[in-house]
Design a protein around this motif. Sequence first.
Motif, PDB file in Angstrom:
ATOM      1  N   GLY A   1       0.823  -1.199   0.000  1.00  0.00           N
ATOM      2  CA  GLY A   1       0.000   0.000   0.000  1.00  0.00           C
ATOM      3  C   GLY A   1       0.855   1.246   0.000  1.00  0.00           C
ATOM      4  O   GLY A   1       2.079   1.182  -0.094  1.00  0.00           O
ATOM      5  N   PRO A   2       0.189   2.403   0.112  1.00  0.00           N
ATOM      6  CA  PRO A   2       0.900   3.670   0.072  1.00  0.00           C
ATOM      7  C   PRO A   2       1.895   3.803   1.229  1.00  0.00           C
ATOM      8  O   PRO A   2       1.631   3.373   2.345  1.00  0.00           O
ATOM      9  CB  PRO A   2      -0.198   4.729   0.183  1.00  0.00           C
ATOM     10  N   ARG A   3       3.028   4.387   0.919  1.00  0.00           N
ATOM     11  CA  ARG A   3       4.091   4.663   1.880  1.00  0.00           C
ATOM     12  C   ARG A   3       4.682   3.406   2.521  1.00  0.00           C
ATOM     13  O   ARG A   3       5.244   3.458   3.606  1.00  0.00           O
ATOM     14  CB  ARG A   3       3.626   5.665   2.944  1.00  0.00           C
ATOM     15  N   LEU A   4       4.533   2.263   1.850  1.00  0.00           N
ATOM     16  CA  LEU A   4       5.212   1.040   2.259  1.00  0.00           C
ATOM     17  C   LEU A   4       6.241   0.705   1.184  1.00  0.00           C
ATOM     18  O   LEU A   4       6.121   1.155   0.041  1.00  0.00           O
ATOM     19  CB  LEU A   4       4.213  -0.117   2.401  1.00  0.00           C
ATOM     20  N   PRO A   5       7.256  -0.089   1.502  1.00  0.00           N
ATOM     21  CA  PRO A   5       8.244  -0.451   0.484  1.00  0.00           C
ATOM     22  C   PRO A   5       7.584  -1.112  -0.727  1.00  0.00           C
ATOM     23  O   PRO A   5       6.542  -1.763  -0.595  1.00  0.00           O
ATOM     24  CB  PRO A   5       9.154  -1.439   1.211  1.00  0.00           C
ATOM     25  N   SER A   6       8.180  -0.967  -1.895  1.00  0.00           N
ATOM     26  CA  SER A   6       7.591  -1.537  -3.116  1.00  0.00           C
ATOM     27  C   SER A   6       7.500  -3.054  -3.041  1.00  0.00           C
ATOM     28  O   SER A   6       6.651  -3.658  -3.698  1.00  0.00           O
ATOM     29  CB  SER A   6       8.406  -1.127  -4.343  1.00  0.00           C
TER      30      SER A   6
ATOM     31  N   ASP B   1      -3.007  -3.840  12.717  1.00  0.00           N
ATOM     32  CA  ASP B   1      -3.854  -2.754  13.222  1.00  0.00           C
ATOM     33  C   ASP B   1      -3.185  -1.392  13.033  1.00  0.00           C
ATOM     34  O   ASP B   1      -3.855  -0.410  12.693  1.00  0.00           O
ATOM     35  CB  ASP B   1      -4.196  -2.968  14.691  1.00  0.00           C
ATOM     36  N   ARG B   2      -1.884  -1.318  13.260  1.00  0.00           N
ATOM     37  CA  ARG B   2      -1.169  -0.052  13.051  1.00  0.00           C
ATOM     38  C   ARG B   2      -1.230   0.374  11.585  1.00  0.00           C
ATOM     39  O   ARG B   2      -1.432   1.549  11.289  1.00  0.00           O
ATOM     40  CB  ARG B   2       0.282  -0.164  13.510  1.00  0.00           C
ATOM     41  N   ILE B   3      -1.073  -0.566  10.677  1.00  0.00           N
ATOM     42  CA  ILE B   3      -1.129  -0.251   9.251  1.00  0.00           C
ATOM     43  C   ILE B   3      -2.552   0.123   8.855  1.00  0.00           C
ATOM     44  O   ILE B   3      -2.773   1.055   8.087  1.00  0.00           O
ATOM     45  CB  ILE B   3      -0.604  -1.431   8.407  1.00  0.00           C
TER      46      ILE B   3
ATOM     47  N   THR C   1      -5.413   2.640   1.067  1.00  0.00           N
ATOM     48  CA  THR C   1      -5.891   1.267   0.929  1.00  0.00           C
ATOM     49  C   THR C   1      -4.700   0.327   0.969  1.00  0.00           C
ATOM     50  O   THR C   1      -3.759   0.482   0.194  1.00  0.00           O
ATOM     51  CB  THR C   1      -6.654   1.080  -0.394  1.00  0.00           C
ATOM     52  N   PHE C   2      -4.759  -0.660   1.869  1.00  0.00           N
ATOM     53  CA  PHE C   2      -3.679  -1.615   2.034  1.00  0.00           C
ATOM     54  C   PHE C   2      -4.219  -3.017   1.768  1.00  0.00           C
ATOM     55  O   PHE C   2      -5.327  -3.346   2.178  1.00  0.00           O
ATOM     56  CB  PHE C   2      -3.107  -1.532   3.449  1.00  0.00           C
ATOM     57  N   THR C   3      -3.427  -3.820   1.096  1.00  0.00           N
ATOM     58  CA  THR C   3      -3.818  -5.179   0.770  1.00  0.00           C
ATOM     59  C   THR C   3      -2.838  -6.138   1.420  1.00  0.00           C
ATOM     60  O   THR C   3      -1.624  -5.949   1.326  1.00  0.00           O
ATOM     61  CB  THR C   3      -3.829  -5.410  -0.746  1.00  0.00           C
ATOM     62  N   CYS C   4      -3.366  -7.166   2.085  1.00  0.00           N
ATOM     63  CA  CYS C   4      -2.541  -8.169   2.747  1.00  0.00           C
ATOM     64  C   CYS C   4      -2.622  -9.485   1.967  1.00  0.00           C
ATOM     65  O   CYS C   4      -3.716  -9.930   1.600  1.00  0.00           O
ATOM     66  CB  CYS C   4      -3.029  -8.388   4.178  1.00  0.00           C
ATOM     67  N   TYR C   5      -1.466 -10.068   1.707  1.00  0.00           N
ATOM     68  CA  TYR C   5      -1.372 -11.364   1.036  1.00  0.00           C
ATOM     69  C   TYR C   5      -0.764 -12.353   2.021  1.00  0.00           C
ATOM     70  O   TYR C   5       0.292 -12.088   2.600  1.00  0.00           O
ATOM     71  CB  TYR C   5      -0.489 -11.270  -0.208  1.00  0.00           C
ATOM     72  N   VAL C   6      -1.421 -13.493   2.210  1.00  0.00           N
ATOM     73  CA  VAL C   6      -0.958 -14.513   3.144  1.00  0.00           C
ATOM     74  C   VAL C   6      -0.503 -15.724   2.332  1.00  0.00           C
ATOM     75  O   VAL C   6      -1.276 -16.288   1.560  1.00  0.00           O
ATOM     76  CB  VAL C   6      -2.077 -14.917   4.130  1.00  0.00           C
ATOM     77  N   VAL C   7       0.760 -16.098   2.517  1.00  0.00           N
ATOM     78  CA  VAL C   7       1.363 -17.203   1.770  1.00  0.00           C
ATOM     79  C   VAL C   7       1.690 -18.328   2.747  1.00  0.00           C
ATOM     80  O   VAL C   7       2.288 -18.084   3.797  1.00  0.00           O
ATOM     81  CB  VAL C   7       2.663 -16.739   1.063  1.00  0.00           C
TER      82      VAL C   7
END
Length: 126
Positions: free
Chosen positions: A78-83, A95-97, A103-109
């Motif tokens: 998401g914005p302002r996170l590393p590429s 929760d902090r993010i 808009t932030f997207t989380c991917y679980v592998v």
Amino acid sequence: MGFLPVAAPGTLVEGEIDYRLARQSVLRRYRAGELSEHDLCDAHPELIRAAVEYSTSTSDACPVCETGRLVLVSYVFGPRLPSHGRCVNSTSELDRIRKRKGTFTCYVVEVCAGCRWNHLRRAYVL
């Protein structure tokens, strides 16, 4: 071009994308002899490092080697996170993010560090 779980401007998206069917398909092809273990067990060294050092344990056995235990590695983009995303392993970090603007997207592998199996388990918008 892959499907990304992002909202259209001005809309609210609640839900997640579950990749169980894709996982079952890959494992079915492996068990039928259409795919080799080499095809499936190709985790990047950085993903293996994250699996060993910065992951969440599960009680699930690896579906390929059947001896290793799966761990979950979560990356947030998401914005302002590393590429390359940010690896997180606790709900407090999520929760902090989540409180940040954007808009932030989380991917679980899921990963087996033993045989190097890896598969995207789910993706969701924070």
